[in-house]
Scaffold this active site. Structure first.
Site, PDB file in Angstrom:
ATOM      1  N   LYS A  68       0.856  -1.198   0.000  1.00  0.00           N
ATOM      2  CA  LYS A  68       0.000   0.000   0.000  1.00  0.00           C
ATOM      3  C   LYS A  68       0.880   1.233   0.000  1.00  0.00           C
ATOM      4  CE  LYS A  68      -4.492   0.877   0.461  1.00  0.00           C
ATOM      5  NZ  LYS A  68      -5.515  -0.100   0.040  1.00  0.00           N
TER       6      LYS A  68
HETATM    7  N1  GLU Z   1      -7.346  -0.030  -3.318  1.00  0.00           N
HETATM    8  C1  GLU Z   1      -7.928  -1.299  -3.641  1.00  0.00           C
HETATM    9  C2  GLU Z   1      -7.972  -2.176  -2.417  1.00  0.00           C
HETATM   10  O1  GLU Z   1      -7.869  -1.714  -1.292  1.00  0.00           O
HETATM   11  C3  GLU Z   1      -7.325  -1.963  -4.869  1.00  0.00           C
HETATM   12  C4  GLU Z   1      -5.846  -1.971  -4.949  1.00  0.00           C
HETATM   13  C5  GLU Z   1      -5.271  -2.457  -6.289  1.00  0.00           C
HETATM   14  O2  GLU Z   1      -6.053  -2.684  -7.195  1.00  0.00           O
HETATM   15  O3  GLU Z   1      -4.057  -2.618  -6.356  1.00  0.00           O
HETATM   16  O4  GLU Z   1      -8.186  -3.362  -2.511  1.00  0.00           O
END
Ligand code: GLU
Length: 423
Positions: free
Chosen positions: A109
């Site tokens: 993240k």
């Molecule tokens: N932000 C999304 C999540 O929390 C998707 C992240 C992504 O597609 O890499 O799952």
């Protein structure tokens, strides 16, 4: 090192949930230590020349929690509350999410501490490009592939992709997911998270033998996820009685015209509900939305919104978590005692990253699927995953959150054991 705790609420929740499930699984101490820490934590400074000529330096982060199963995968958040601990908690959650979803990724993240709502398009572009350049040495299609998250979407992903492609002298399409259709994006990705949330809610209704017709929903957050979840639920015959965004909460016991609300928000300069009206619609204080009378609540905004201060006043019987970490552990215990059933975040909102996996796979193959193919694969995976977690929770008499954690951790642990400890 031993077991960690954190001053950061979200990270503490992530650690507590992990240690609890790991203990129930009988996970060996070495893996409890390894998976209780992140493989890499990157902090960067992001200087941006603002429109008024001054230079502002923003804090940016990228976490790679685990790459035991595959490259780290996870979104990029632009928000004033972003910090390293929050990114670590969310990165950990991505590891479990990708594992549970059965896709070949670890978890990561990232984000920048900023308020994009107060920034011009040019400022956001410079921020996005400099952030991408700063994290460039540590990301890659087979290393760590960022996607969108709160306040980022197709445009930011393209700024990221274009910047890295220029630095590396070759197009890097699969490195970032959530790109616009027509520029290496996938038909279906924008709707994928909301569609997945709604699919989980509908599968849940099936499991408890309740008809979506006549079922009422309250949805907190009317961004990409909340909007598409609401549209899918209304199409299935359900009624959405409450919605909200940062401009306030909107309540109509007879049902909100979600299509109209969506059109209103997309015409608004900041994509907000401000000024939305329909007969019988009432504007209520934001904090009352979570306490409305309805069957199912879908928190689709930020973490920690249901907490020890309001959990005992929640009136719904069921909650489907679309946001990451919307319920604190204290609130979880209060809701559990009241008999509220919860479909956990990393199951319910996994449609987004599953959709990102489809996009990544298509980019690697240079071959695009149709929207029908994309959606049918997504629904197939979401329904299968829901059933696995539901059946496990029924058989073992554990909450769905615990069942999901145990299944997710078991798969990561198996990968980590097979690889052994080297680096
Ligand atoms: N932000 C999304 C999540 O929390 C998707 C992240 C992504 O597609 O890499 O799952």
């Amino acid at each position: 090192m031993g077991k960690r705790t954190s001053e950061n609420v979200l990270l503490n929740i992530a650690l507590k949930n992990f240690y609890g499930a790991a203990e129930e699984l009988g996970l060996e101490d070495s893996l409890v230590e390894i998976l209780g820490n992140s493989e890499r934590k990157l902090s960067v400074s992001v200087p941006v020349v603002m429109d008024d000529g001054t230079t502002k330096v923003f804090n940016g982060y990228r976490i790679q929690h685990s790459t035991a199963i595959g490259p780290a995968k996870g979104g990029t958040r632009f928000h004033p509350d972003v910090n390293l601990d929050e990114c670590e908690a969310l990165g950990m959650l991505m590891t479990w999410k990708c594992s549970l979803a059965g896709i070949p990724y670890g978890g990561g993240k990232g984000g920048v501490e900023c308020d994009p709502l107060q920034m011009s398009k040019g400022e956001k572009e410079r921020l996005s490009r400099t952030y991408a350049a700063r994290i460039e040495p540590l990301i890659g299609t087979w290393i760590d592939a960022p996607g969108p998250d709160v306040n980022t979407g197709g445009q930011e992903m393209i700024w990221f992709m274009d910047t890295i492609s220029k630095i590396r002298g070759k197009v890097e399409p699969a490195l970032f997911t959530g790109k616009p259709v027509g520029l290496w994006g996938s038909e279906g990705r924008v709707e994928a998270t909301g569609l997945g949330v709604a699919t989980c809610a509908l599968e849940f209704l099936k499991a408890i033998k309740k008809d979506p017709k006549g079922t009422t929903f309250v949805i907190q957050g009317f961004g990409n996820v909340g909007t598409h979840a609401a549209l899918t639920l209304v199409n299935a015959g359900a009624t959405v009685v409450g919605i909200s965004d940062i401009t306030g909460a909107y309540y109509c016991p007879k049902g909100i015209d979600i299509k109209k609300a969506q059109q209103h928000a997309s015409a608004h300069p900041k994509k907000l509900l401000e000024g939305f009206e329909q007969p019988g619609l009432e504007k209520i204080p934001a904090e009352e939305l979570l306490l409305l009378e309805a069957d199912i609540l879908i928190p689709a905004a930020l973490e920690g919104v249901v907490n020890k201060d309001n959990a005992d006043k929640v009136k719904v019987k069921y909650i489907v978590e679309a946001a990451n970490g919307p319920i604190t552990p204290d609130a979880d215990a209060i809701l559990d005692a009241k008999g509220v059933l919860i479909v956990p975040d990393f199951l319910a909102n996994s449609g987004g990253v599953i959709g990102s996996y489809f996009e990544w796979a298509q980019n690697l193959g240079g071959f695009f699927w149709t929207r029908e193919e994309y959606n049918s694969r997504l629904l197939h995976i979401m329904k299968g995953n829901f059933k696995r977690v539901w059946d496990f929770s029924q058989e073992r008499h554990v909450k769905m959150r615990r069942a999901a954690f145990m299944a997710a951790i078991a798969r990561v642990a198996e990968a980590a054991r097979l690889r052994g400890i080297f680096l």
